[in-house]
Design an enzyme around this catalytic site. Structure first.
Site, PDB file in Angstrom:
ATOM      1  N   ASP A 107       0.814  -1.209   0.000  1.00 49.51           N
ATOM      2  CA  ASP A 107       0.000   0.000   0.000  1.00 49.51           C
ATOM      3  C   ASP A 107       0.850   1.263   0.000  1.00 49.51           C
ATOM      4  O   ASP A 107       1.869   1.343   0.693  1.00 49.51           O
ATOM      5  CB  ASP A 107      -0.899  -0.009   1.241  1.00 49.51           C
ATOM      6  CG  ASP A 107      -1.703   1.258   1.405  1.00 49.51           C
ATOM      7  OD1 ASP A 107      -2.597   1.483   0.579  1.00 49.51           O
ATOM      8  OD2 ASP A 107      -1.440   2.022   2.359  1.00 49.51           O
ATOM      9  N   GLU A 159       1.032  -0.539  -4.986  1.00 45.36           N
ATOM     10  CA  GLU A 159       0.153   0.585  -5.323  1.00 45.36           C
ATOM     11  C   GLU A 159       1.024   1.808  -5.539  1.00 45.36           C
ATOM     12  O   GLU A 159       1.733   2.247  -4.637  1.00 45.36           O
ATOM     13  CB  GLU A 159      -0.828   0.855  -4.187  1.00 45.36           C
ATOM     14  CG  GLU A 159      -1.752   2.029  -4.481  1.00 45.36           C
ATOM     15  CD  GLU A 159      -2.508   2.512  -3.261  1.00 45.36           C
ATOM     16  OE1 GLU A 159      -3.690   2.871  -3.413  1.00 45.36           O
ATOM     17  OE2 GLU A 159      -1.920   2.538  -2.163  1.00 45.36           O
TER      18      GLU A 159
END
Length: 515
Positions: free
Chosen positions: A162, A231
């Site tokens: 993330d 990401e």
């Protein structure tokens, strides 16, 4: 298994105060009670393995919760935690205490929060309850590597990383410049600035390579690959080093947001073609692609585009080279559920206020999954859900679509099956605009059937001619999969040089009859 999916990616299930729904982690090595306990997680792993399913976890390396023990000790300046986070003294102007610089949070406002006890500011890219970890501290790096090892030892198959671009900030405390389009935003909006000092710093790539080394060390032991995807919302040139640098491995792939953030219901066939081919041309030739049309931070594909187009988009991500990734519910064509201001829970939306919350809220796409037509779409037996169920659940639900051979769900299943064909796995790619609103994707491999996807993005019925797309196509093609709004049925023949497509219709065609 019925759907044809072979990997499950979980959003964060770590212990958390849930200020940002699990992305504020208070214990990286425990399961939050809202999801169960560690025994439940281990049972999930066991069941996944029995069904030949891979399980990926959402790793949140950039920041923790301010309730994490590390942060509480860092506030107290307790060794060795004192520098686990990014602390800076205030800037004093005219006797007034101010943040060290103009850096902005992704959730709006200053990225610096004053801590009265420590008498310093700490840096937070996201909510004030999500202080950024200090990756210039080797102890922090080792702590986070140990988190990876903990879950790998449990048996997880890999991670989605993330918010990777934010791992490092410049050591300079200089202000960031205004963005090119700063006039479109308010001065407290994250996009008001050009983030030259707080995103995609050179050290970020090196840190990612170190994470990959941890995963590869497990592969070296038993020969099984541990997978990593990242990401990273950024331009192509900054994204490609996330694959690696030639001598070091990075992610197996950085998540490809281009179908999400570059295209919408006004996009033409040429826009789709350019978006696809730019990625394929920029990606290293020896690396693997990925495609998706939605995720937990973006409006649902059926809402960003037109709902009837969802089958065509499903066909697209499955027919392109690489890995298709599907956000839960997109296989049903689920649409955004409207969330009123008084129902809003997303901190990013709450921070901008009632007038603007709809422009940034991530609540709309996070509604409960629509299992059936019973109360609360079969999601719960409780008398309330954390976000409202979409009012169309009575007709858009899994139970109903399983019974309808032409449903979005069964189209998804057919395309997942097609993904296993050699032509789609290893064949060549051709993408071509046929008109302003029609384009096709052609996959071919010598000695194997050719597959062609054709989509009408427009609002009018159009005649389609595929005879010039590739030499030696047969005069007749066969419908492998047809969107719900199609004139043609799966299995039916079409004339290669002449067939009609309704508005938003899509067909996947084959040079032979394939079922």
């Amino acid at each position: 298994m019925d759907l044809g999916v072979d990997t499950i990616w979980l959003s964060p299930v770590y212990k958390s105060p849930m200020v940002d729904f699990g992305y504020d982690v208070s214990d990286y090595k425990d399961i939050d009670p809202v999801f169960g306990n560690m025994a439940d997680f281990e049972e999930l792993l066991t069941e996944a393995k029995a069904k030949d399913l891979n399980l990926l976890m959402d790793f949140v390396p950039n920041h923790s919760s301010n309730q994490h023990l590390w942060f509480l000790k860092s506030v107290e300046r307790i060794h060795p935690y004192s520098d686990y986070y990014i602390w800076r003294d205030p800037k004093i102007e005219n006797g007034q205490r101010k943040p060290p610089n103009n850096w902005l949070s992704g959730f709006r406002g200053s990225a610096w929060e004053w801590n009265e006890k420590r008498q310093q500011y700490y840096y937070h890219m996201f909510a004030v309850q999500q202080p950024d970890l200090n990756y210039r501290n080797p102890a922090v790096v080792e702590e986070m590597k140990n988190v990876l090892r903990f879950w790998l030892d449990k048996g997880v198959h890999g991670f989605r990383m993330d918010a990777i671009p934010f791992l490092f900030e410049s050591t300079s405390l200089a202000d960031e410049p205004k963005a090119d389009y700063w006039k479109w935003f308010e001065p407290t909006d994250h996009d008001y600035l050009n983030h030259t000092l707080t995103e995609n710093q050179p050290e970020t790539y090196s840190m990612l390579y170190e994470f990959r080394d941890v995963l590869d060390s497990y592969r070296n032991r038993d020969g099984r690959t541990r997978f990593m995807m990242t990401e990273c919302y950024t331009d192509l040139n900054k994204m490609m080093p996330y694959y690696g640098n030639g001598s070091r491995n990075g992610a197996h792939f950085p998540l490809n947001f281009r179908l999400v953030d570059r295209l919408n219901r006004e996009s033409t066939a040429a826009d789709f073609v350019k978006t696809i081919l730019e990625w394929e041309a920029t990606k290293p030739a020896d690396k693997w692609s990925n495609w998706f049309i939605g995720n937990h931070d973006q409006k649902r594909a059926a809402s960003r585009f037109d709902a009837p187009l969802i089958d065509g988009l499903t066909m697209l991500i499955h027919l392109l080279p690489g890995t298709p990734i599907t956000y839960y519910g997109d296989e049903l064509g689920m649409e955004d559920s409207f969330v009123r201001w008084d129902q809003t829970v997303d901190p990013a939306a709450l921070n901008v206020g009632r007038k603007r919350y709809k422009t940034v809220s991530r609540d709309f796409e996070r509604e409960p999954f629509q299992w059936d037509a019973s109360s609360y779409a079969g999601f719960t037996s409780a008398n309330h859900t954390w976000l409202p169920v979409n009012s169309n659940y009575w007709k858009v639900n899994l139970a109903a679509q399983k019974l309808n051979l032409r449903s979005h769900y069964n189209t998804f299943r057919a395309m997942a099956k097609l993904r296993r064909k050699l032509t789609v796995l290893t064949g060549s790619l051709k993408v071509k605009a046929l008109s302003t609103w029609q384009f096709c994707v052609l996959r071919s491999l010598e000695g194997q059937p050719t597959f062609i996807l054709v989509i009408n993005l427009g609002s009018d019925i159009e005649m389609t001619n595929l005879s010039t797309v590739q030499p030696n196509l047969p005069d007749t093609l066969y419908v492998y999969a047809a969107s719900e709004n199609s004139l043609q049925e799966p299995g039916s023949p079409v004339q290669t040089s002449k067939f009609l497509l309704r508005p938003k219709q899509a067909l996947t065609l084959s040079t032979i009859e394939v079922y």
